[in-house]
Design a protein around this motif. Structure first.
Motif, PDB file in Angstrom:
ATOM      1  N   VAL A   1      16.253 -54.956 -43.958  1.00 10.80           N
ATOM      2  CA  VAL A   1      16.492 -53.623 -43.416  1.00 10.80           C
ATOM      3  C   VAL A   1      15.166 -52.877 -43.463  1.00 10.80           C
ATOM      4  O   VAL A   1      14.504 -52.851 -44.495  1.00 10.80           O
ATOM      5  N   ARG A   2      14.782 -52.318 -42.342  1.00 12.11           N
ATOM      6  CA  ARG A   2      13.512 -51.586 -42.292  1.00 12.11           C
ATOM      7  C   ARG A   2      13.747 -50.195 -41.707  1.00 12.11           C
ATOM      8  O   ARG A   2      14.584 -50.033 -40.816  1.00 12.11           O
ATOM      9  N   GLN A   3      12.988 -49.236 -42.205  1.00 10.54           N
ATOM     10  CA  GLN A   3      13.131 -47.862 -41.716  1.00 10.54           C
ATOM     11  C   GLN A   3      12.090 -47.580 -40.632  1.00 10.54           C
ATOM     12  O   GLN A   3      10.915 -47.913 -40.808  1.00 10.54           O
ATOM     13  N   TYR A   4      12.550 -46.968 -39.561  1.00  2.00           N
ATOM     14  CA  TYR A   4      11.634 -46.555 -38.492  1.00  2.00           C
ATOM     15  C   TYR A   4      11.940 -45.116 -38.100  1.00  2.00           C
ATOM     16  O   TYR A   4      13.106 -44.755 -37.862  1.00  2.00           O
ATOM     17  N   SER A   5      10.900 -44.311 -38.034  1.00  2.00           N
ATOM     18  CA  SER A   5      11.070 -42.904 -37.676  1.00  2.00           C
ATOM     19  C   SER A   5      11.401 -42.773 -36.205  1.00  2.00           C
ATOM     20  O   SER A   5      10.895 -43.531 -35.373  1.00  2.00           O
ATOM     21  N   LEU A   6      12.217 -41.785 -35.905  1.00  2.00           N
ATOM     22  CA  LEU A   6      12.512 -41.489 -34.504  1.00  2.00           C
ATOM     23  C   LEU A   6      11.360 -40.655 -33.963  1.00  2.00           C
ATOM     24  O   LEU A   6      10.995 -39.623 -34.544  1.00  2.00           O
TER      25      LEU A   6
END
Ligand code: FES
Length: 313
Positions: free
Chosen positions: A51-56
């Motif tokens: 699971v990786r976080q990516y900014s909108l």
């Protein structure tokens, strides 16, 4: 959890893939605020899911699509490499609803600091600052122009945007950036060494600083970790967490629901209220003040300094 379709993929810069994600049925997507990110679930055949976080980085007013930019990280666990090598237009991806750890509030004066891919959450923030008529400046640093995404997009803001290219010998002078910030709030995103240095400067100068970190560089397990008990105040259960175990795992094993996503101390999903006891914070979500206050903790990685915690679970 949302299942979205990759509507398009473009190169935003060398090693940075821009993805536009839409609902396959054309439905509106959940609302978000500048600074929000989504968790992207990366299923890799024969390997553990990541699971990786990516900014909108698009426009919050556009409910038809989420835009993210994925930096290919060769040294990582392979999540971004997998996305770069496998994600194509038309594919489906599982993502979380947007979550906002930045809590961006436009003020009259704002300073933004971005390093590399850290520009992504800053883009909607400067658009909001501009729309609010705020006085703002962005300091944006990168290795070389070809690796710096959204340079063309930022041109519209003229000299409000200051660019620093390290291959050309240009460096951000953090002491003077912080000194000039005075009453302004500083929002920053980028590599840990940049944010660490900025936190130090801002702390010394007493300047308001809000940062977001994409990686957790804190040590989450040590040889000296000890066992402790956790009382779950809502369910009346008590669990024992041994060295090498996480509170989150033990809570889940006990059948008590506890939301989680990254399980590595970066996304904020497992944030839990602390009723009693002294947490040993090991996440990259809470800032120094929040750690000191210890009203909440990230139970996927954080532990207990003493023998007992009481958590609102
Ligand atoms: S699950 Fe992401 S911070 Fe704990």
């Amino acid at each position: 959890m949302l299942t979205l379709q990759v509507a398009s993929r473009v190169d935003e810069a060398h090693g940075i893939a821009g993805l536009v994600l839409t609902d396959p049925q054309g439905q509106h997507l959940p609302e978000w605020t500048p600074g929000s990110h989504i968790d992207v679930h990366i299923d890799r055949p024969g390997q553990p899911a990541l699971v990786r976080q990516y900014s909108l980085c698009g426009d919050p007013a556009d409910r038809s699509a989420y835009r993210i930019a994925v930096l290919r990280e060769e040294a990582g666990e392979g999540g971004s490499r997998h996305l770069h090598e496998n994600v194509r237009q038309g594919q489906l991806v599982r993502v979380s609803e947007p979550r906002d750890l930045f809590h961006f509030v436009p003020r009259e004066r704002m300073v933004f600091v971005a390093g590399g891919i850290g520009i992504t959450p800053i883009l909607p923030m400067i658009a909001a600052a501009e729309a609010a008529g705020a006085e703002w400046v962005l300091h944006y640093a990168g290795r070389e122009p070809s690796t710096m995404a959204f340079g063309g997009h930022l041109e519209r803001y003229g000299d409000r945007v200051r660019v620093y290219v390290s291959s050309l010998g240009q460096r951000m002078a953090l002491p003077s950036i912080v000194a000039e910030a005075e009453e302004a709030v500083v929002y920053a995103c980028g590599p840990a060494r940049l944010l660490d240095a900025l936190e130090q400067e801002a702390g010394t100068a007493g300047v308001d600083l809000v940062v977001e970190r994409f990686t957790n560089e804190n040590v989450v397990e040590t040889e000296s970790d000890h066992a402790f008990e956790v009382e779950l105040s809502l369910t009346g259960r008590t669990i024992t967490v041994l060295p090498g175990e996480s509170i989150l795992d033990k809570v889940s094993e006990a059948g008590v629901p506890a939301p989680s996503s990254c399980r590595g101390g970066t996304c904020g999903t497992c944030e839990t209220f602390v009723v009693e006891g002294e947490p040993d914070h090991r996440d990259a979500v809470l800032n120094a003040k929040e750690r000191e206050e210890s009203e909440v903790m990230m139970i996927c990685v954080s532990r207990c300094k003493g023998k007992r915690l009481v958590l609102e679970l």
